[in-house]
Design a protein around this motif. Sequence first.
Motif, PDB file in Angstrom:
ATOM      1  N   ALA A 242       0.868  -1.269   0.255  1.00 16.55           N
ATOM      2  CA  ALA A 242       0.023   0.137   0.066  1.00 16.55           C
ATOM      3  C   ALA A 242       0.919   1.242   0.060  1.00 16.55           C
ATOM      4  CB  ALA A 242      -0.760  -0.017   1.324  1.00 16.55           C
ATOM      5  N   GLY A 243       0.353   2.307  -0.540  1.00 10.30           N
ATOM      6  CA  GLY A 243       0.976   3.691  -0.686  1.00 10.30           C
ATOM      7  C   GLY A 243      -0.049   4.772  -1.134  1.00 10.30           C
ATOM      8  N   HIS A 244       0.542   5.859  -1.043  1.00 16.87           N
ATOM      9  CA  HIS A 244      -0.425   6.785  -1.681  1.00 16.87           C
ATOM     10  C   HIS A 244       0.547   7.932  -2.566  1.00 16.87           C
ATOM     11  CE1 HIS A 244       1.265   8.839   1.992  1.00 16.87           C
ATOM     12  NE2 HIS A 244       1.088   9.884   1.327  1.00 16.87           N
ATOM     13  N   ILE A 245      -0.416   8.386  -3.569  1.00 17.21           N
ATOM     14  CA  ILE A 245       0.524   9.502  -4.206  1.00 17.21           C
ATOM     15  C   ILE A 245       0.788  10.615  -3.468  1.00 17.21           C
ATOM     16  CG2 ILE A 245       0.062  10.796  -6.483  1.00 17.21           C
ATOM     17  CD1 ILE A 245      -0.194   7.956  -7.404  1.00 17.21           C
ATOM     18  N   GLN A 246       1.899  11.102  -3.621  1.00 20.64           N
ATOM     19  CA  GLN A 246       2.410  12.489  -3.184  1.00 20.64           C
ATOM     20  C   GLN A 246       2.049  13.737  -4.004  1.00 20.64           C
ATOM     21  OE1 GLN A 246       6.048  11.689  -0.183  1.00 20.64           O
ATOM     22  NE2 GLN A 246       6.674  12.330  -2.288  1.00 20.64           N
ATOM     23  N   ALA A 247       2.277  14.774  -3.402  1.00 24.71           N
ATOM     24  CA  ALA A 247       1.746  16.225  -4.200  1.00 24.71           C
ATOM     25  C   ALA A 247       2.698  15.977  -5.385  1.00 24.71           C
ATOM     26  CB  ALA A 247       2.107  17.296  -3.329  1.00 24.71           C
ATOM     27  N   ASP A 248       4.142  15.640  -5.140  1.00 30.38           N
ATOM     28  CA  ASP A 248       4.864  15.537  -6.469  1.00 30.38           C
ATOM     29  C   ASP A 248       4.739  14.464  -7.369  1.00 30.38           C
ATOM     30  OD1 ASP A 248       5.882  13.419  -5.400  1.00 30.38           O
ATOM     31  OD2 ASP A 248       7.786  14.326  -4.591  1.00 30.38           O
ATOM     32  N   GLY A 249       3.947  13.672  -7.188  1.00 29.84           N
ATOM     33  CA  GLY A 249       3.473  12.467  -8.141  1.00 29.84           C
ATOM     34  C   GLY A 249       4.257  11.251  -7.677  1.00 29.84           C
ATOM     35  N   ARG A 250       5.121  11.364  -6.941  1.00 30.97           N
ATOM     36  CA  ARG A 250       5.776   9.989  -6.459  1.00 30.97           C
ATOM     37  C   ARG A 250       4.716   9.344  -5.365  1.00 30.97           C
ATOM     38  NH1 ARG A 250      11.851  11.071  -4.812  1.00 30.97           N
ATOM     39  NH2 ARG A 250      10.988  12.761  -3.277  1.00 30.97           N
ATOM     40  N   VAL A 251       5.281   8.054  -4.839  1.00 32.25           N
ATOM     41  CA  VAL A 251       4.689   7.205  -4.228  1.00 32.25           C
ATOM     42  C   VAL A 251       5.086   7.121  -2.848  1.00 32.25           C
ATOM     43  CG1 VAL A 251       3.495   4.915  -4.106  1.00 32.25           C
ATOM     44  CG2 VAL A 251       3.720   6.080  -6.395  1.00 32.25           C
ATOM     45  N   ALA A 252       4.482   7.377  -1.904  1.00 31.92           N
ATOM     46  CA  ALA A 252       5.015   7.254  -0.647  1.00 31.92           C
ATOM     47  C   ALA A 252       4.575   5.849  -0.139  1.00 31.92           C
ATOM     48  CB  ALA A 252       4.582   8.255   0.374  1.00 31.92           C
ATOM     49  N   THR A 253       5.371   4.870   0.440  1.00 25.14           N
ATOM     50  CA  THR A 253       5.052   3.655   1.205  1.00 25.14           C
ATOM     51  C   THR A 253       5.837   3.502   2.392  1.00 25.14           C
ATOM     52  OG1 THR A 253       7.000   2.333   0.219  1.00 25.14           O
ATOM     53  CG2 THR A 253       5.178   2.586  -1.366  1.00 25.14           C
ATOM     54  N   GLU A 254       5.680   2.569   3.046  1.00 28.51           N
ATOM     55  CA  GLU A 254       6.372   2.490   4.474  1.00 28.51           C
ATOM     56  C   GLU A 254       7.701   1.994   4.287  1.00 28.51           C
ATOM     57  OE1 GLU A 254       4.068  -1.719   5.717  1.00 28.51           O
ATOM     58  OE2 GLU A 254       5.908  -1.080   7.097  1.00 28.51           O
TER      59      GLU A 254
END
Length: 359
Positions: A242-254
């Motif tokens: 699981a992750g989410h899209i950041q404002a810069d378009g990259r994906v944040a995950t744990e």
Amino acid sequence: MAILELDDVSFTYGTHRVVDGLSLTLEEGEIGCLLGASGCGKTTVLRLIMGFERAHAGRILLRGEAVDDSRHHLPPEKRRIGMVFQDYALFPHLTVAGNIAFGLQEKSALAERQVARLLELVGLAGQGDKYPHELSGGQQQRVALARALAPRPHLMLLDEPFSNLDVELRERLSLEVRAILKEAGTAAILVTHDQHEAFAVADRVGVMRAGHIEQWDTPWNLYHRPATRHVADFVGEGAFLAGHIQADGRVATELGVLNGLLSTECDGASCALLPAGSPVEVLLRPDDVVHDDGAALRATILAKAFRGAEFLYTLELASGARVLSLVPSHHDHAIGEKIGIRLDTEHVVAFRHDPMAAA
Ligand SMILES: Nc1ncnc2c1ncn2[C@@H]1O[C@H](COP(=O)(O)OP(=O)(O)OP(=O)(O)O)[C@@H](O)[C@H]1O
Ligand SMILES: [Mg+2]
């Protein structure tokens, strides 16, 4: 020039739509592969290409010429296509040479030379006088291939040609067949439900599902850049994190913020176009998760499978999420142990979070 083109082809048995808007293009000399679960329509596609069935919609072109559309239907014997099936189906009462010569028009000295050349090509030089029962399964299958190559087809269709053979032989023979086809310069379509075989033999693989091809691509791209979640699941091993899209378009995950997002299927939309904060699932292959004693990230070993050169570890992250990691087998850690990991990905593939798939 494309040797074969299927353009939006559909075919129905009764009310059952077995082939549904299928398209593919095979270039001269290229080896393609149809990969898919049993019953997904692979053999039916070969039968359509061969001309045993007629498409109900769409068209099929061989070397740029329509052989099947609403106006044309070239009969199989005029298509110059060779075929090899699962059961070698050699004529038991004919010698190896007799089997290979069977499809040749002329029975002259020229034909004899051609048979000798084909025997050499398939590694059975000097064995033309044997009968099929005197040969091993792998040898018989090579004779079947030589027989199909004899009339110099433009295209060869192989329907699970190795599935009767044991694993080791099948691996060797599939590489041999690739070499033989490349040497002969003959384009081919191989049907299999074994992805290792598909990867070993084919230049281009199509993952079939419900009568169409979800992705027609190189083995590398299918594995590392699957276009759909189904392809990601079907081809190779891996886990979705699981992750989410950041404002810069990259994906944040744990496991950190992932660079070089290659967005593919998000119900057809590009993930990068999803608004910031959108949940996604990142595909991580076992080779993307690298064990590194010095890494700050720690994960607990839940399960391990010994594969000889490697262990496949199932790891639990702090959140409880699971990932797979392929680790050289001299790193023999115990279940329950915490090991360091880091990601080694040049890009990641993310899919729109699908609650159904996660369930
Ligand atoms: N002659 C037929 N009449 C009716 N239905 C058929 C016929 N041949 C195949 N089917 C159906 O069409 C579907 C696709 O069959 P096909 O043989 O193309 O699958 P496949 O992908 O080659 O499967 P496998 O991997 O098991 O060989 C199946 O659901 C099958 O039951
Ligand atoms: Mg089949």
